[in-house]
Design an enzyme around this catalytic site. Structure first.
Site, PDB file in Angstrom:
ATOM      1  CB  ALA A   2      18.065 -26.850   3.308  1.00  0.00           C
ATOM      2  CB  CYS A   3      16.669 -29.399   8.285  1.00  0.00           C
ATOM      3  SG  CYS A   3      18.119 -30.206   8.997  1.00  0.00           S
ATOM      4  CG  ASP A   4      17.997 -24.693  12.622  1.00  0.00           C
ATOM      5  OD1 ASP A   4      18.251 -23.596  12.092  1.00  0.00           O
ATOM      6  OD2 ASP A   4      18.226 -24.935  13.812  1.00  0.00           O
ATOM      7  CB  ILE A  34      19.120 -23.133   6.366  1.00  0.00           C
ATOM      8  CG1 ILE A  34      17.790 -23.892   6.374  1.00  0.00           C
ATOM      9  CG2 ILE A  34      18.909 -21.750   5.776  1.00  0.00           C
ATOM     10  CD1 ILE A  34      17.017 -23.833   5.085  1.00  0.00           C
TER      11      ILE A  34
END
Length: 485
Positions: free
Chosen positions: A398-400, A429
């Site tokens: 997960a990233c922004d 996210i």
């Protein structure tokens, strides 16, 4: 099966919902409405660069696509996407309907209006659907669903025409005047004092797509280009920081810098250099200096782009540079790079004592069993979530925004974990699946991940390339060790 416990998440005492996490979530939602539609923005930018009177291939007929696209298509896509984020397909449809209201009610491109009306309309429809759930007689579901969406959507479109549209237009004009004031008084470089530190906190997408993007598109429509597209996206500051790390950083970090440079400058994934800044926080001063130099150079040379360069790759930059502007755009990047490199090299003392005073976070003991505060309701949690490596069948990265660093990292991990029958997915996210059991994310985003899936094991890492957490994760899966989150 071994009973060894491998702590690969560096447990921290979370202090509830921090302000930074709240800002990141808001920024993530704003960026989430823009980023899925980046292809449409690029299409508009290329058409503009090619066919407007000052373009590469001026053509009055084809240039007729420019105005309708920026006024109608792009805001509608934003409203549609924002509605879908809130309430699925029904939310997407009503979001697009409500967005048409603010489009018609204003004379400027309604990107900000779409960001408001799309999610708002979907939220109101979601409330209605919850209220009537289970109360509709069998056979009337389609009738109620369609009429409720149509009536509520039509009403909100009218509100947009007579109310929200003029209000957002006034706000947009006010923001444009602030930008004009900064430009006229040669103060625009000062925004780097805010932008560069915010980027290091993973607010880059929110700043670019939520603030500068909408304002820049309006400016580009009027003048054919906008300097606002070059403030957050300039790859120069990050390139200068990475070059300084390559030559003068801690010796253990130098081998990772060349790969990070390629990913950052050519791939456009700027998140790759944020951990380097966080490792040596004083280097944020170098990033600010580089950003100011880049913006200042762009102002002096009257530089600008016709559309947002997404991702922030040098190739994307060149693709949306207006005719005759390549020299000035490249000069802006070069100046930002040079200033950031010199400043970072000086702050790193040109390599002297680089390995004696590393500013790395204090490690947490592997057998730590410290309690952590619950993120919801204040209830105490006595043990962290755990999972046995042999039980891991899927890893969620997960990233922004779920479109940059997570894609890159997921690609790397798929190759490493495929022999163990483990699949790897990448998401934003906010979109981590409820059923996820193991989530891998940067430590600065870990709090948001735990808020989204408090039952899951959240594995934190510091560096996107070569972080020891990746090796420990693979080892735990291979040997069936316990993973604690």
């Amino acid at each position: 099966m071994t009973s060894t416990t491998t702590d690969i998440s560096h447990l921290k005492h979370l202090q509830g919902k921090s302000l930074r996490a709240r800002v990141q979530r808001l920024g993530g939602k704003l960026a989430g409405m823009i980023m899925p539609n980046i292809g449409a923005f690029i299409a508009w930018g290329l058409i503009t660069a090619l066919f407007i009177p000052k373009g590469w291939l001026p053509n009055e007929t084809l240039a007729g696509l420019v105005d309708p696209t920026i006024k109608y298509l792009l805001p509608t896509l934003i409203g549609y996407t924002g509605g879908r984020m809130v309430h699925g397909q029904r939310g997407a449809v009503i979001g697009a309907i409500a967005t048409m209201g603010v489009i018609v009610g204003a004379d400027v491109p309604m990107f900000l209006g779409a960001m408001i009306m799309g999610p708002l309309a979907a939220f109101l429809l979601k409330l209605f659907d919850r209220r009537v759930e289970g109360k509709i007689k069998s056979g009337f579901e389609m009738l109620v669903n369609n009429f409720s969406l149509g009536i509520l959507g039509g009403g909100l479109a009218l509100v947009g025409v007579v109310g929200m549209g003029p209000i957002v237009e006034a706000l947009t004009n006010a923001a444009s005047k602030v930008v004009d004031f900064l430009v006229d008084n040669s103060l625009l470089p000062l925004v780097s004092i805010i932008v560069e530190p915010a980027k290091a906190l993973f607010l880059n997408n929110a700043i670019n797509h939520g603030v500068f993007g909408p304002l820049g598109l309006e400016q580009a429509q009027q003048t054919g280009q906008s300097i606002l597209f070059m403030i957050e996206t300039n790859p120069g500051p990050g390139l200068g920081i990475l070059l300084a790390f390559w030559f003068f950083g801690p010796r253990r970090m130098r081998p990772s810098a060349p790969g990070a440079i390629i990913i950052h400058f050519f791939g456009g994934i700027h998140e790759i250099y944020f951990p380097y800044l966080l490792m040596k926080p004083r280097l944020i001063l170098a990033a600010v200096a580089g950003g100011m130099a880049g913006v200042g150079t762009a102002m002096v040379t009257n530089s600008g782009l016709v559309a947002p360069p997404a991702p922030g790759s040098i190739f994307a930059y060149l693709a949306v540079t207006p005719r005759g502007g390549h020299v000035s755009v490249l000069l802006s990047i070069a100046m930002a790079t040079a200033v950031a490199f010199i400043a970072a090299a000086a702050l790193l003392k040109f390599g002297r004592g680089a390995d004696s005073a590393e500013e790395t976070p204090a490690p947490v003991a592997e057998d730590s069993t410290s309690d952590t505060s619950a993120l919801d309701g204040g209830a105490a949690v006595t043990t962290a979530p755990t999972i046995t490596g042999s039980d891991v069948k899927n890893v969620v990265v997960a990233c922004d925004a779920g479109m940059g660093s997570s894609v890159m990292l997921a690609s790397q991990l798929r190759t490493r974990l495929k022999p163990y029958g483990v699949s790897v997915d990448h998401v934003a996210i906010a979109d981590i699946p409820a059923e996820a059991r193991l989530v891998l994310t940067h430590s600065d985003l870990a709090e948001r991940a735990r808020l989204t899936v408090p039952h899951a094991v959240v594995v934190e890492f510091q560096m996107f390339l070569g972080d020891p957490a990746f090796d420990r994760l693979e080892k735990a899966i291979k040997e069936g060790e316990e993973i604690r989150g």
